[in-house]
Design a protein around this motif. Sequence first.
Motif, PDB file in Angstrom:
ATOM      1  N   THR A  60     -26.437 -36.332 -11.722  1.00  0.00           N
ATOM      2  CA  THR A  60     -27.828 -36.318 -11.962  1.00  0.00           C
ATOM      3  C   THR A  60     -28.174 -36.977 -10.698  1.00  0.00           C
ATOM      4  N   SER A  77     -37.957 -49.225 -10.211  1.00  0.00           N
ATOM      5  CA  SER A  77     -36.741 -49.641  -9.739  1.00  0.00           C
ATOM      6  C   SER A  77     -36.061 -50.431 -10.538  1.00  0.00           C
ATOM      7  N   THR A  78     -34.861 -50.742 -10.672  1.00  0.00           N
ATOM      8  CA  THR A  78     -34.058 -51.816 -11.488  1.00  0.00           C
ATOM      9  C   THR A  78     -33.751 -53.218 -10.698  1.00  0.00           C
ATOM     10  N   SER A 111     -35.947 -44.783  -7.884  1.00  0.00           N
ATOM     11  CA  SER A 111     -34.436 -44.631  -8.125  1.00  0.00           C
ATOM     12  C   SER A 111     -34.385 -44.198  -9.195  1.00  0.00           C
ATOM     13  N   THR A 112     -32.954 -43.902  -9.470  1.00  0.00           N
ATOM     14  CA  THR A 112     -32.450 -43.026 -10.909  1.00  0.00           C
ATOM     15  C   THR A 112     -31.578 -43.864 -11.484  1.00  0.00           C
TER      16      THR A 112
HETATM   17  C1  LIG Z   1     -25.994 -47.562 -14.453  1.00  0.00           C
HETATM   18  C2  LIG Z   1     -26.336 -46.976 -13.082  1.00  0.00           C
HETATM   19  C3  LIG Z   1     -26.614 -45.512 -13.359  1.00  0.00           C
HETATM   20  C4  LIG Z   1     -27.098 -44.939 -12.320  1.00  0.00           C
HETATM   21  N1  LIG Z   1     -27.474 -43.430 -12.438  1.00  0.00           N
HETATM   22  C5  LIG Z   1     -27.880 -42.578 -11.488  1.00  0.00           C
HETATM   23  C6  LIG Z   1     -27.967 -41.353 -11.461  1.00  0.00           C
HETATM   24  O1  LIG Z   1     -27.935 -40.733 -12.932  1.00  0.00           O
HETATM   25  N2  LIG Z   1     -28.369 -40.642 -10.617  1.00  0.00           N
HETATM   26  C7  LIG Z   1     -28.557 -41.025  -9.361  1.00  0.00           C
HETATM   27  O2  LIG Z   1     -28.695 -40.309  -8.388  1.00  0.00           O
HETATM   28  N3  LIG Z   1     -28.363 -42.518  -8.943  1.00  0.00           N
HETATM   29  C8  LIG Z   1     -27.825 -43.303 -10.039  1.00  0.00           C
HETATM   30  N4  LIG Z   1     -27.603 -44.607 -10.034  1.00  0.00           N
HETATM   31  C9  LIG Z   1     -27.812 -45.129  -8.634  1.00  0.00           C
HETATM   32  C10 LIG Z   1     -28.981 -45.820  -8.307  1.00  0.00           C
HETATM   33  O3  LIG Z   1     -30.224 -45.117  -8.290  1.00  0.00           O
HETATM   34  C11 LIG Z   1     -28.898 -46.737  -6.879  1.00  0.00           C
HETATM   35  O4  LIG Z   1     -27.963 -47.519  -7.036  1.00  0.00           O
HETATM   36  C12 LIG Z   1     -30.206 -47.110  -6.315  1.00  0.00           C
HETATM   37  O5  LIG Z   1     -30.019 -47.733  -5.121  1.00  0.00           O
HETATM   38  C13 LIG Z   1     -31.002 -48.245  -7.354  1.00  0.00           C
HETATM   39  O6  LIG Z   1     -31.984 -48.514  -6.821  1.00  0.00           O
HETATM   40  P1  LIG Z   1     -32.980 -49.703  -7.553  1.00  0.00           P
HETATM   41  O7  LIG Z   1     -32.451 -51.137  -7.107  1.00  0.00           O
HETATM   42  O8  LIG Z   1     -34.445 -49.349  -6.928  1.00  0.00           O
HETATM   43  O9  LIG Z   1     -33.079 -49.349  -9.200  1.00  0.00           O
HETATM   44  C14 LIG Z   1     -27.151 -45.395 -11.065  1.00  0.00           C
HETATM   45  C15 LIG Z   1     -26.927 -46.907 -10.785  1.00  0.00           C
HETATM   46  C16 LIG Z   1     -26.507 -47.447 -11.814  1.00  0.00           C
HETATM   47  C17 LIG Z   1     -26.041 -49.097 -11.713  1.00  0.00           C
END
Ligand SMILES: Cc1cc2nc3c(=O)[nH]c(=O)nc-3n(C[C@H](O)[C@H](O)[C@H](O)COP(=O)(O)O)c2cc1C
Length: 146
Positions: free
Chosen positions: A97, A10-11, A55-56
């Motif tokens: 993606t 996760s980020t 997440s991605t």
């Molecule tokens: C810079 C950025 C790039 C992302 N790239 C992708 C992606 O390539 N594919 C996808 O399905 N979601 C993508 N997302 C959406 C995130 O996966 C989504 O916001 C997720 O809820 C983040 O969860 P986390 O807080 O656990 O990281 C991206 C989000 C951001 C901010």
Amino acid sequence: MSTITLISGSTMGSAEYVAEHMAEILDNLGFSTEILHGPSLDDLPLNGLWLVVTSTHGAGDLPENLQPLADEIAQQKPDLNLVTFGAVGIGSSEYDTFCGAIRSLEQLLEDHQAKRIGDRLEIDILQHEIPEDPAEKWVKEWAKLL
Ligand SMILES: Cc1cc2nc3c(=O)[nH]c(=O)nc-3n(C[C@H](O)[C@H](O)[C@H](O)COP(=O)(O)O)c2cc1C
């Protein structure tokens, strides 16, 4: 019952919250759980039941806290024959993606003989404002397969 190791990548925390929510449900169903956010390979039981939640980011990439695990698996090539796992991705369908991280991680695990249990869940945050909701529904069904 078996211990389930939840592995989150996760980020900003969404996948971590989803992992924690699913662990709570599994605990209530009588499983024992441990949650590892961005573990290294050494932290993981190589004969265990894993539930991977990620997440991605970037363009289909793993979050920074999970990329090192993928690198370790690719470099050390562990035999994961005794590992079974569930796969949950969180992403946004606005990206080509969509859920690329869980798809590539799943492929990597299978390349090393781990076996997936149940279907992969891909949560689209554009459709689910609260990602815990589809995760809850999915994990209750997944638990029946164990
Ligand atoms: C810079 C950025 C790039 C992302 N790239 C992708 C992606 O390539 N594919 C996808 O399905 N979601 C993508 N997302 C959406 C995130 O996966 C989504 O916001 C997720 O809820 C983040 O969860 P986390 O807080 O656990 O990281 C991206 C989000 C951001 C901010």
